[in-house]
Design a protein around this motif. Structure first.
Motif, PDB file in Angstrom:
ATOM      1  N   GLU A  49       0.810  -1.212   0.000  1.00 20.11           N
ATOM      2  CA  GLU A  49       0.000   0.000   0.000  1.00 20.11           C
ATOM      3  C   GLU A  49       0.846   1.266   0.000  1.00 20.11           C
ATOM      4  O   GLU A  49       0.438   2.283  -0.566  1.00 20.11           O
ATOM      5  N   HIS A  50       2.035   1.221   0.602  1.00 27.06           N
ATOM      6  CA  HIS A  50       2.788   2.453   0.791  1.00 27.06           C
ATOM      7  C   HIS A  50       3.284   3.076  -0.517  1.00 27.06           C
ATOM      8  O   HIS A  50       3.632   4.249  -0.546  1.00 27.06           O
ATOM      9  N   TRP A  51       3.342   2.292  -1.578  1.00 22.11           N
ATOM     10  CA  TRP A  51       3.744   2.866  -2.868  1.00 22.11           C
ATOM     11  C   TRP A  51       2.811   2.406  -3.982  1.00 22.11           C
ATOM     12  O   TRP A  51       3.163   2.389  -5.153  1.00 22.11           O
ATOM     13  N   ALA A  52       1.581   2.110  -3.608  1.00 24.06           N
ATOM     14  CA  ALA A  52       0.632   1.498  -4.538  1.00 24.06           C
ATOM     15  C   ALA A  52       0.346   2.377  -5.755  1.00 24.06           C
ATOM     16  O   ALA A  52       0.311   1.887  -6.897  1.00 24.06           O
ATOM     17  N   GLU A  53       0.135   3.677  -5.542  1.00 22.20           N
ATOM     18  CA  GLU A  53      -0.223   4.540  -6.668  1.00 22.20           C
ATOM     19  C   GLU A  53       0.904   4.609  -7.694  1.00 22.20           C
ATOM     20  O   GLU A  53       0.682   4.457  -8.896  1.00 22.20           O
ATOM     21  N   ARG A  54       2.123   4.808  -7.202  1.00 24.20           N
ATOM     22  CA  ARG A  54       3.260   4.891  -8.129  1.00 24.20           C
ATOM     23  C   ARG A  54       3.494   3.554  -8.839  1.00 24.20           C
ATOM     24  O   ARG A  54       3.731   3.514 -10.047  1.00 24.20           O
ATOM     25  N   ALA A  55       3.427   2.450  -8.079  1.00 21.64           N
ATOM     26  CA  ALA A  55       3.648   1.135  -8.673  1.00 21.64           C
ATOM     27  C   ALA A  55       2.580   0.812  -9.709  1.00 21.64           C
ATOM     28  O   ALA A  55       2.884   0.308 -10.806  1.00 21.64           O
ATOM     29  N   THR A  56       1.340   1.096  -9.387  1.00 23.09           N
ATOM     30  CA  THR A  56       0.238   0.792 -10.300  1.00 23.09           C
ATOM     31  C   THR A  56       0.354   1.599 -11.589  1.00 23.09           C
ATOM     32  O   THR A  56       0.170   1.060 -12.690  1.00 23.09           O
ATOM     33  N   ASN A  57       0.668   2.863 -11.475  1.00 20.45           N
ATOM     34  CA  ASN A  57       0.828   3.703 -12.670  1.00 20.45           C
ATOM     35  C   ASN A  57       2.008   3.240 -13.526  1.00 20.45           C
ATOM     36  O   ASN A  57       1.935   3.220 -14.759  1.00 20.45           O
ATOM     37  N   TYR A  58       3.099   2.885 -12.868  1.00 15.08           N
ATOM     38  CA  TYR A  58       4.301   2.418 -13.569  1.00 15.08           C
ATOM     39  C   TYR A  58       4.013   1.117 -14.324  1.00 15.08           C
ATOM     40  O   TYR A  58       4.352   0.971 -15.501  1.00 15.08           O
ATOM     41  N   LEU A  59       3.360   0.179 -13.644  1.00 11.05           N
ATOM     42  CA  LEU A  59       3.076  -1.120 -14.258  1.00 11.05           C
ATOM     43  C   LEU A  59       2.045  -1.004 -15.381  1.00 11.05           C
ATOM     44  O   LEU A  59       2.081  -1.778 -16.341  1.00 11.05           O
ATOM     45  N   ALA A  60       1.135  -0.059 -15.273  1.00  7.86           N
ATOM     46  CA  ALA A  60       0.144   0.141 -16.331  1.00  7.86           C
ATOM     47  C   ALA A  60       0.811   0.504 -17.652  1.00  7.86           C
ATOM     48  O   ALA A  60       0.311   0.169 -18.732  1.00  7.86           O
ATOM     49  N   LYS A  61       1.970   1.161 -17.571  1.00  6.50           N
ATOM     50  CA  LYS A  61       2.715   1.521 -18.772  1.00  6.50           C
ATOM     51  C   LYS A  61       3.658   0.406 -19.218  1.00  6.50           C
ATOM     52  O   LYS A  61       3.772   0.116 -20.404  1.00  6.50           O
ATOM     53  N   LEU A  62       4.344  -0.219 -18.249  1.00  8.89           N
ATOM     54  CA  LEU A  62       5.367  -1.218 -18.589  1.00  8.89           C
ATOM     55  C   LEU A  62       4.757  -2.583 -18.887  1.00  8.89           C
ATOM     56  O   LEU A  62       5.210  -3.286 -19.797  1.00  8.89           O
ATOM     57  N   THR A  63       3.751  -2.976 -18.120  1.00  9.49           N
ATOM     58  CA  THR A  63       3.142  -4.311 -18.253  1.00  9.49           C
ATOM     59  C   THR A  63       1.624  -4.167 -18.280  1.00  9.49           C
ATOM     60  O   THR A  63       0.926  -4.627 -17.375  1.00  9.49           O
ATOM     61  N   PRO A  64       1.074  -3.552 -19.323  1.00 10.06           N
ATOM     62  CA  PRO A  64      -0.351  -3.239 -19.331  1.00 10.06           C
ATOM     63  C   PRO A  64      -1.276  -4.441 -19.275  1.00 10.06           C
ATOM     64  O   PRO A  64      -2.437  -4.314 -18.858  1.00 10.06           O
ATOM     65  N   LYS A  65      -0.792  -5.608 -19.658  1.00 10.34           N
ATOM     66  CA  LYS A  65      -1.638  -6.797 -19.626  1.00 10.34           C
ATOM     67  C   LYS A  65      -1.652  -7.488 -18.258  1.00 10.34           C
ATOM     68  O   LYS A  65      -2.451  -8.392 -18.031  1.00 10.34           O
ATOM     69  N   ALA A  66      -0.763  -7.089 -17.372  1.00  8.62           N
ATOM     70  CA  ALA A  66      -0.698  -7.715 -16.053  1.00  8.62           C
ATOM     71  C   ALA A  66      -1.809  -7.192 -15.150  1.00  8.62           C
ATOM     72  O   ALA A  66      -2.265  -6.052 -15.280  1.00  8.62           O
ATOM     73  N   SER A  67      -2.226  -8.033 -14.210  1.00  7.00           N
ATOM     74  CA  SER A  67      -3.160  -7.620 -13.172  1.00  7.00           C
ATOM     75  C   SER A  67      -2.364  -7.094 -11.983  1.00  7.00           C
ATOM     76  O   SER A  67      -1.257  -7.574 -11.708  1.00  7.00           O
ATOM     77  N   VAL A  68      -2.899  -6.131 -11.271  1.00  5.54           N
ATOM     78  CA  VAL A  68      -2.236  -5.559 -10.107  1.00  5.54           C
ATOM     79  C   VAL A  68      -3.216  -5.515  -8.942  1.00  5.54           C
ATOM     80  O   VAL A  68      -4.334  -5.014  -9.081  1.00  5.54           O
ATOM     81  N   LYS A  69      -2.785  -6.053  -7.812  1.00  5.56           N
ATOM     82  CA  LYS A  69      -3.552  -5.993  -6.578  1.00  5.56           C
ATOM     83  C   LYS A  69      -2.711  -5.285  -5.518  1.00  5.56           C
ATOM     84  O   LYS A  69      -1.478  -5.351  -5.543  1.00  5.56           O
ATOM     85  N   VAL A  70      -3.370  -4.636  -4.586  1.00  8.18           N
ATOM     86  CA  VAL A  70      -2.707  -3.887  -3.528  1.00  8.18           C
ATOM     87  C   VAL A  70      -3.069  -4.511  -2.188  1.00  8.18           C
ATOM     88  O   VAL A  70      -4.243  -4.769  -1.910  1.00  8.18           O
ATOM     89  N   LEU A  71      -2.049  -4.750  -1.363  1.00  9.88           N
ATOM     90  CA  LEU A  71      -2.300  -5.370  -0.067  1.00  9.88           C
ATOM     91  C   LEU A  71      -1.168  -5.077   0.901  1.00  9.88           C
ATOM     92  O   LEU A  71      -0.005  -5.369   0.610  1.00  9.88           O
ATOM     93  N   GLY A  72      -1.473  -4.523   2.059  1.00  8.59           N
ATOM     94  CA  GLY A  72      -0.573  -4.452   3.200  1.00  8.59           C
ATOM     95  C   GLY A  72       0.776  -3.821   2.936  1.00  8.59           C
ATOM     96  O   GLY A  72       0.935  -2.917   2.125  1.00  8.59           O
ATOM     97  N   GLY A  73       1.779  -4.315   3.677  1.00  4.02           N
ATOM     98  CA  GLY A  73       3.156  -3.876   3.527  1.00  4.02           C
ATOM     99  C   GLY A  73       3.957  -4.872   2.703  1.00  4.02           C
ATOM    100  O   GLY A  73       3.406  -5.761   2.054  1.00  4.02           O
TER     101      GLY A  73
END
Length: 275
Positions: free
Chosen positions: A228-252
């Motif tokens: 969760e602590h870097w979820a927004e940045r990670a999700t945005n980054y992965l949306a560009k680099l690995t757009p077909k991957a699924s991303v879930k956010v959980l804990g630390g």
């Protein structure tokens, strides 16, 4: 060689990796992160071994595997993974990497491709640890902070102990750890001597697996689970680099331990959707 608790597989003369291999069904292979061991995945072994062949590996110089001054880098760890899978006759596996264990997965992809992999689960690790655009890219951390960790902490056992203790309480979990829990986490890391930990740390930080992250997510079902602590940045980054991957956010960073039930539910659903 087999013991009551697991199997030892020789990956090169004199170097054995400790492996747990439990259950039957489609194989799921767990690879722990920097200096950690099979023990961190105890809740996953208990859960997934009911429906899958569940394999957990102590990488070289981790846990019960051989401690060696040779091959403490993720190029070698990728080769070691292939040798373990071959020795165990594992094919069409789901590979689950946590933290620097993701580097082992991507290195495997770099060397051996994806033909013998069914899917990927990548837990809380950017494919490139450092960037000059550290305020934009999803990276392991600030360049100066990471350099300080290497030069100031990973130079003796006390430094390694202090580093892991601070990381455990500040990044790995979201609640206050009991003293015995923190001791257990730190003891996990200290099974790897500080001078080997330093090699692994630098190898991990200077890795760049963006190409493998992109290509593997194009050809394989891929799930990222990020903290969760870097979820927004990670999700945005992965949306560009690995757009077909699924991303879930959980804990630390240690979410599969602290929130094991929720984590297991997320991965179970992913496995069921990609049978």
């Amino acid at each position: 060689m087999t013991t009551n608790n697991g199997t030892y597989i020789e990956v090169e003369p004199g170097i054995e990796l400790y492996v747990q291999d439990v259950g039957t069904g489609d194989p799921v292979v767990f690879i722990p992160g920097f200096t950690f061991t099979t023990d961190v995945f105890s809740e996953q072994v208990q859960h997934f071994s009911q429906t899958h062949r569940t394999i957990v590996i102590d990488p070289r110089s981790h846990g019960r595997s051989t401690m060696t001054v040779h091959g403490n880098d993720y190029v070698t760890h990728g080769t070691d993974l292939q040798k373990v899978l071959t020795a165990l006759n594992v094919d069409n596996a789901t590979l689950v990497g946590w933290s620097f264990g993701c580097l082992t997965v991507w290195e495997y992809v770099r060397q051996f491709g994806t033909n013998h992999i069914k899917s990927l689960v990548l837990i809380d690790m950017p494919p490139k640890s450092l960037s000059l655009q550290q305020d934009v890219d999803w990276v392991e951390g600030n360049l100066d902070d990471l350099a300080a960790a290497y030069t100031n902490y990973l130079r003796n056992s006390k430094g390694q102990r202090d580093f892991i203790s601070a990381y455990a309480t500040g990044v790995m979990v979201q609640r206050d750890l009991k003293e015995e829990e923190l001791t257990w986490i730190v003891d996990q890391s200290l099974k790897t001597p500080y001078y080997i930990a330093a090699n692994l740390f630098s190898s991990g930080l200077f890795s760049d697996y963006r190409e493998e992250a992109t290509s593997s997510s194009e050809s394989l079902p891929t799930l990222y689970i990020v903290a969760e602590h870097w979820a927004e940045r990670a999700t945005n980054y992965l949306a560009k680099l690995t757009p077909k991957a699924s991303v879930k956010v959980l804990g630390g960073h240690f979410m599969f331990w602290e929130h094991s039930q929720k984590f297991n539910e997320i991965v179970t659903k992913f496995l069921e959707e990609n049978k």
